[in-house]
Design a protein around this motif. Sequence first.
Motif, PDB file in Angstrom:
ATOM      1  N   ILE A 185      25.531  28.862 -28.133  1.00 50.74           N
ATOM      2  CA  ILE A 185      26.236  29.989 -28.766  1.00 50.74           C
ATOM      3  C   ILE A 185      25.686  31.367 -28.387  1.00 50.74           C
ATOM      4  CG2 ILE A 185      27.189  28.753 -30.756  1.00 50.74           C
ATOM      5  CD1 ILE A 185      24.752  29.478 -32.365  1.00 50.74           C
ATOM      6  N   GLU A 186      24.534  31.411 -27.729  1.00 48.33           N
ATOM      7  CA  GLU A 186      23.982  32.695 -27.270  1.00 48.33           C
ATOM      8  C   GLU A 186      23.997  32.719 -25.744  1.00 48.33           C
ATOM      9  OE1 GLU A 186      20.501  34.309 -29.197  1.00 48.33           O
ATOM     10  OE2 GLU A 186      20.682  32.841 -30.821  1.00 48.33           O
ATOM     11  N   PRO A 187      24.918  33.497 -25.149  1.00 46.40           N
ATOM     12  CA  PRO A 187      25.148  33.419 -23.700  1.00 46.40           C
ATOM     13  C   PRO A 187      23.978  33.894 -22.845  1.00 46.40           C
ATOM     14  CG  PRO A 187      26.456  35.188 -24.692  1.00 46.40           C
ATOM     15  CD  PRO A 187      25.874  34.402 -25.822  1.00 46.40           C
ATOM     16  N   ASN A 188      23.021  34.602 -23.443  1.00 45.02           N
ATOM     17  CA  ASN A 188      21.902  35.146 -22.670  1.00 45.02           C
ATOM     18  C   ASN A 188      20.694  34.223 -22.601  1.00 45.02           C
ATOM     19  OD1 ASN A 188      21.907  35.924 -25.534  1.00 45.02           O
ATOM     20  ND2 ASN A 188      19.904  36.801 -25.094  1.00 45.02           N
ATOM     21  N   LEU A 189      20.723  33.103 -23.315  1.00 45.09           N
ATOM     22  CA  LEU A 189      19.569  32.198 -23.335  1.00 45.09           C
ATOM     23  C   LEU A 189      19.824  30.957 -22.477  1.00 45.09           C
ATOM     24  CD1 LEU A 189      18.510  32.251 -27.120  1.00 45.09           C
ATOM     25  CD2 LEU A 189      17.685  33.691 -25.240  1.00 45.09           C
ATOM     26  N   VAL A 190      18.827  30.595 -21.671  1.00 48.41           N
ATOM     27  CA  VAL A 190      18.943  29.410 -20.825  1.00 48.41           C
ATOM     28  C   VAL A 190      17.587  28.715 -20.770  1.00 48.41           C
ATOM     29  CG1 VAL A 190      18.435  30.665 -18.659  1.00 48.41           C
ATOM     30  CG2 VAL A 190      19.765  28.542 -18.583  1.00 48.41           C
ATOM     31  N   VAL A 191      17.611  27.374 -20.737  1.00 47.43           N
ATOM     32  CA  VAL A 191      16.385  26.595 -20.604  1.00 47.43           C
ATOM     33  C   VAL A 191      16.457  25.790 -19.309  1.00 47.43           C
ATOM     34  CG1 VAL A 191      17.292  24.681 -22.012  1.00 47.43           C
ATOM     35  CG2 VAL A 191      14.827  24.931 -21.736  1.00 47.43           C
ATOM     36  N   SER A 192      15.313  25.709 -18.620  1.00 53.18           N
ATOM     37  CA  SER A 192      15.242  24.961 -17.363  1.00 53.18           C
ATOM     38  C   SER A 192      14.108  23.942 -17.441  1.00 53.18           C
ATOM     39  CB  SER A 192      15.003  25.908 -16.182  1.00 53.18           C
ATOM     40  OG  SER A 192      13.788  26.631 -16.360  1.00 53.18           O
ATOM     41  N   GLY A 193      14.293  22.793 -16.769  1.00 54.52           N
ATOM     42  CA  GLY A 193      13.276  21.746 -16.726  1.00 54.52           C
ATOM     43  C   GLY A 193      13.024  21.339 -15.288  1.00 54.52           C
ATOM     44  N   SER A 194      11.787  20.916 -15.013  1.00 56.00           N
ATOM     45  CA  SER A 194      11.408  20.681 -13.627  1.00 56.00           C
ATOM     46  C   SER A 194      10.508  19.459 -13.487  1.00 56.00           C
ATOM     47  CB  SER A 194      10.682  21.926 -13.091  1.00 56.00           C
ATOM     48  OG  SER A 194      10.018  21.668 -11.874  1.00 56.00           O
ATOM     49  N   LEU A 198       7.266  21.496 -16.625  1.00 53.73           N
ATOM     50  CA  LEU A 198       7.485  22.672 -17.467  1.00 53.73           C
ATOM     51  C   LEU A 198       8.931  22.770 -17.937  1.00 53.73           C
ATOM     52  CD1 LEU A 198       5.420  25.393 -15.563  1.00 53.73           C
ATOM     53  CD2 LEU A 198       4.685  23.828 -17.384  1.00 53.73           C
ATOM     54  N   VAL A 199       9.088  23.211 -19.189  1.00 59.88           N
ATOM     55  CA  VAL A 199      10.395  23.525 -19.769  1.00 59.88           C
ATOM     56  C   VAL A 199      10.334  24.999 -20.155  1.00 59.88           C
ATOM     57  CG1 VAL A 199      11.973  23.068 -21.678  1.00 59.88           C
ATOM     58  CG2 VAL A 199      10.779  21.165 -20.572  1.00 59.88           C
ATOM     59  N   ASN A 200      11.119  25.822 -19.459  1.00 62.88           N
ATOM     60  CA  ASN A 200      11.066  27.272 -19.638  1.00 62.88           C
ATOM     61  C   ASN A 200      12.329  27.797 -20.319  1.00 62.88           C
ATOM     62  OD1 ASN A 200       8.557  27.661 -18.351  1.00 62.88           O
ATOM     63  ND2 ASN A 200       9.517  27.671 -16.334  1.00 62.88           N
ATOM     64  N   VAL A 201      12.129  28.688 -21.290  1.00 60.54           N
ATOM     65  CA  VAL A 201      13.249  29.335 -21.973  1.00 60.54           C
ATOM     66  C   VAL A 201      13.296  30.799 -21.537  1.00 60.54           C
ATOM     67  CG1 VAL A 201      14.286  29.942 -24.186  1.00 60.54           C
ATOM     68  CG2 VAL A 201      13.013  27.796 -23.957  1.00 60.54           C
ATOM     69  N   PHE A 202      14.468  31.231 -21.061  1.00 57.80           N
ATOM     70  CA  PHE A 202      14.642  32.600 -20.558  1.00 57.80           C
ATOM     71  C   PHE A 202      15.695  33.350 -21.372  1.00 57.80           C
ATOM     72  CE2 PHE A 202      13.476  30.035 -16.827  1.00 57.80           C
ATOM     73  CZ  PHE A 202      12.457  30.788 -16.266  1.00 57.80           C
ATOM     74  N   ASP A 203      15.487  34.663 -21.514  1.00 55.86           N
ATOM     75  CA  ASP A 203      16.518  35.588 -21.987  1.00 55.86           C
ATOM     76  C   ASP A 203      16.952  36.409 -20.786  1.00 55.86           C
ATOM     77  OD1 ASP A 203      18.096  37.576 -23.000  1.00 55.86           O
ATOM     78  OD2 ASP A 203      16.734  38.161 -24.610  1.00 55.86           O
ATOM     79  N   ILE A 204      18.115  36.073 -20.216  1.00 56.20           N
ATOM     80  CA  ILE A 204      18.526  36.690 -18.949  1.00 56.20           C
ATOM     81  C   ILE A 204      19.018  38.120 -19.116  1.00 56.20           C
ATOM     82  CG2 ILE A 204      19.030  34.460 -17.867  1.00 56.20           C
ATOM     83  CD1 ILE A 204      22.011  35.011 -18.342  1.00 56.20           C
ATOM     84  N   ASN A 205      19.076  38.627 -20.360  1.00 53.80           N
ATOM     85  CA  ASN A 205      19.402  40.041 -20.559  1.00 53.80           C
ATOM     86  C   ASN A 205      18.259  40.962 -20.136  1.00 53.80           C
ATOM     87  OD1 ASN A 205      21.940  39.536 -21.512  1.00 53.80           O
ATOM     88  ND2 ASN A 205      21.467  39.898 -23.670  1.00 53.80           N
TER      89      ASN A 205
END
Length: 389
Positions: A185-194, A198-205
């Motif tokens: 529901i929040e378009p600026n938040l994304v999580v990536s896994g590798s 590591l599991v990283n949470v980003f605010d792309i704004n």
Amino acid sequence: MTAVEKIEEQLASLRIAKRSTLSEEPAYLLDIDVSQPAQSESSRFVAVSCSNKSIRVYNRETLNFLREYSSCPGILNGVRFAHACDSIVFSACSDGTVKCWDIRSATQKAVQIFSGYPSNVFISFDINCSDLIICAGTEKVEKDTFLVFWDARGVTNCASATKEPLGVYSESHNDDITKICFHPIEPNLVVSGSTDGLVNVFDINEDNEDDALMSTCNSDSSVSFIGWSGKDYRQVYCMTHDEGFCWWDIAQLDTEEPITLLHVLDVRDAVCLENDSLHYLVGGLYHEKADKLFLVGGTSTGNIHLISCGTDGLSRVGTLCGGHSATVRSFCWNLTDESLLTGGEDAQLLLWKPGAVERSLAKKASMKIASSVQKRVRVHNSSLKSRKK
């Protein structure tokens, strides 16, 4: 009966409503997505990413086959529908592009191509909830691994246009980026896994990668699945290629409270199953109505285990039997009608509904597919710590 008990009873009552017919060329069904319906309608389409490098589209209710898209010689990884237009479907490709097709179009050509940089091999991707941004993750090439971003606007009216990236994140992972998941529901938040654990949470704004990185959680193993859960989706969870499970509360980042809600090294040892076993995890689903996280796992013979997840541990809710005859690789939960779609290595696509009765009682013959048609599925054994059972 509490809301959670009611949901658990519903999940345990899931029965097969429909099966897809096996195609001429059987393939593993590796990822599933369901189109987002208009407000008063039910979703119309199901898209499946297959090990024969294709995307197949089916009617949501009948599971009748409609379309097939491919990108040979490139391998397609993952499948997602646009949120605002149920006929637009995306997939990431090993040729360094993310492709977009329009189911309404008679052509099998992509209506839009999002191109990466020359060395990019995309193995994961997602599109944000406002359909504005696409993000794809790359395999590690030499020492580089990237999250690549594009502007996804205007996708329905730019026939055969190619879009260049908006930019990349390159510092936060140091191995293959296996999963990407935007916030529901929040378009600026994304999580990536590798594969680096590591599991990283980003605010792309934010203006740059350093400022965008909100949190880094370490699963201590190669990440196979990630998702959001909890009230307002302030929690992140992941599964690993050696069947581990981690669950974190991002809302606690600015407090003194611990961020880890649960860390299970091997779910196969942690879930008690009478007369059965758990061989692998497929993924997770967060049930909004019950505010409950469930895990989906299974056996090599096709049984599906539904597992309830709490901060005090994991427990089995129910087992779905008699559907698949080989390992289940993908699923998609539909909250609207409480149904479940599953896909497996037996090339079957199944629709499960509470209390459903399958019209055809003849179960498909077991057909674990020969490895010659198997997709190159990297489980990253080199990075996993071997653990004796």
